[in-house]
Design a protein around this motif. Structure first.
Motif, PDB file in Angstrom:
ATOM      1  N   UNK A   1     -22.851 -11.816  93.770  1.00 29.79           N
ATOM      2  CA  UNK A   1     -23.376 -10.273  93.849  1.00 29.79           C
ATOM      3  C   UNK A   1     -24.644 -10.310  94.126  1.00 29.79           C
ATOM      4  N   UNK A   2     -25.063  -9.104  94.638  1.00 31.18           N
ATOM      5  CA  UNK A   2     -26.404  -8.952  94.857  1.00 31.18           C
ATOM      6  C   UNK A   2     -27.127  -7.900  93.813  1.00 31.18           C
ATOM      7  N   UNK A   3     -28.508  -7.964  93.724  1.00 32.55           N
ATOM      8  CA  UNK A   3     -28.990  -7.253  92.706  1.00 32.55           C
ATOM      9  C   UNK A   3     -29.256  -8.231  91.348  1.00 32.55           C
ATOM     10  N   UNK A   4     -30.412  -7.949  90.846  1.00 34.50           N
ATOM     11  CA  UNK A   4     -30.893  -8.929  89.788  1.00 34.50           C
ATOM     12  C   UNK A   4     -30.012  -8.731  88.523  1.00 34.50           C
ATOM     13  N   UNK A   5     -29.541  -7.596  88.115  1.00 34.67           N
ATOM     14  CA  UNK A   5     -28.915  -7.192  86.868  1.00 34.67           C
ATOM     15  C   UNK A   5     -27.686  -7.914  86.869  1.00 34.67           C
ATOM     16  N   UNK A   6     -26.727  -7.695  88.111  1.00 37.73           N
ATOM     17  CA  UNK A   6     -25.540  -8.356  88.261  1.00 37.73           C
ATOM     18  C   UNK A   6     -25.632  -9.995  88.120  1.00 37.73           C
ATOM     19  N   UNK A   7     -26.737 -10.392  88.666  1.00 37.73           N
ATOM     20  CA  UNK A   7     -26.743 -11.683  88.797  1.00 37.73           C
ATOM     21  C   UNK A   7     -27.134 -12.471  87.451  1.00 37.73           C
ATOM     22  N   UNK A   8     -28.111 -11.555  86.537  1.00 41.44           N
ATOM     23  CA  UNK A   8     -28.275 -12.052  85.356  1.00 41.44           C
ATOM     24  C   UNK A   8     -27.154 -12.007  84.468  1.00 41.44           C
ATOM     25  N   UNK A   9     -26.244 -10.845  84.663  1.00 38.16           N
ATOM     26  CA  UNK A   9     -25.133 -10.766  83.649  1.00 38.16           C
ATOM     27  C   UNK A   9     -24.217 -11.930  84.047  1.00 38.16           C
ATOM     28  N   UNK A  10     -24.130 -12.508  85.317  1.00 38.88           N
ATOM     29  CA  UNK A  10     -23.248 -13.316  85.683  1.00 38.88           C
ATOM     30  C   UNK A  10     -23.622 -14.693  85.452  1.00 38.88           C
ATOM     31  N   UNK A  11     -24.874 -14.971  85.162  1.00 35.79           N
ATOM     32  CA  UNK A  11     -25.541 -16.105  84.723  1.00 35.79           C
ATOM     33  C   UNK A  11     -25.409 -16.290  83.126  1.00 35.79           C
ATOM     34  N   UNK A  12     -25.345 -15.158  82.245  1.00 29.72           N
ATOM     35  CA  UNK A  12     -25.356 -15.083  80.889  1.00 29.72           C
ATOM     36  C   UNK A  12     -23.612 -15.335  80.695  1.00 29.72           C
ATOM     37  N   UNK A  13     -22.841 -14.886  81.326  1.00 30.93           N
ATOM     38  CA  UNK A  13     -21.441 -15.048  81.348  1.00 30.93           C
ATOM     39  C   UNK A  13     -21.157 -16.475  81.491  1.00 30.93           C
TER      40      UNK A  13
END
Length: 227
Positions: free
Chosen positions: A99-111
């Motif tokens: 994904x692009x964008x910090x928020x989706x990336x952060x969500x992906x990391x937490x997942x």
């Protein structure tokens, strides 16, 4: 046989989940777990895949564990081989999105952290040994008599430093995983009523001992049988 099939299935499923969580963290591209920084660095240096770097480093750590006297189970071997293999399958076939964008990336990391925690629950709960890297932490803790927190931090700092020098992806995600992954896993384990220290592991030498005992009994039986 049914019980053994369930155990092996849980083990493989847990290792797949851990690999999936690792790929989620890598594809988030905001920094990965300490060991994955190292694996990425080795992959860039040698030209092999991240999964292969995971497997090859696992073999070396496996040997170090044995030298240090750490007991290993069949699950340890499968951990060493399958996590890297599953990561390659997922990454080479682009089965996990980027994904692009910090928020989706952060969500992906937490997942990714959550999925890794669930993977740990499944593969450790079967009681067939921990992974080579976990075994290294336990072995060094026993040898040095130092607190496990200091040993884990020392290992993490060492592999992150080496991995970063080799070109691994060090970022805010690495900091998040270093400081919060353990707490997230602990929360997951608590919700599942799972306590790692209460798991009674079966090690490879246990099976070797059983086979020796059966072989000796068989030989004694043959000697007592009238010719």
């Amino acid at each position: 046989m049914k019980k053994k099939t369930i155990i092996i299935t849980r083990l493989i499923f847990g290792l797949f989940l851990f690999a999936l969580g690792s790929v989620f963290a890598i594809n988030a591209k905001i920094g990965v777990a300490p060991w994955d920084v190292f694996h990425q660095g080795v992959a860039k240096l040698t030209g092999i895949t991240v999964g292969r770097a995971n497997i090859y480093s696992g073999i070396i750590i496996f040997i170090i564990d044995i030298i240090l006297g750490q007991d290993l189970g069949w699950g340890s071997i499968m951990n060493m081989i399958l996590i890297g293999t599953f990561m390659d399958i997922l990454m080479l076939n682009d089965l996990v999105p980027v994904f692009t964008g910090f928020t989706p990336k952060l969500i992906m990391l937490i997942l990714g952290i959550i999925i890794q925690g669930l993977g740990c629950y499944f593969y450790i709960s079967v009681g067939l040994g921990t992974g080579p890297r976990d075994g290294l932490m336990v072995a060094l803790t026993k040898k040095t008599k130092r607190p496990v927190g200091i040993i884990k931090s020392s290992i993490d700092i060492s592999v992150v430093t080496i991995g970063f020098i080799l070109g691994g992806n060090l970022g805010i995600g690495t900091v998040i995983m270093a400081f919060f992954a353990g707490h997230i896993w602990q929360f997951i384990f608590k919700r599942l009523n799972f306590t790692i220290s209460e798991i009674d592991h079966r090690f490879i030498q246990d099976d070797v001992r059983v086979l020796k005992e059966k072989f000796n009994k068989h030989q004694q039986g043959k000697e007592k049988t009238p010719q």
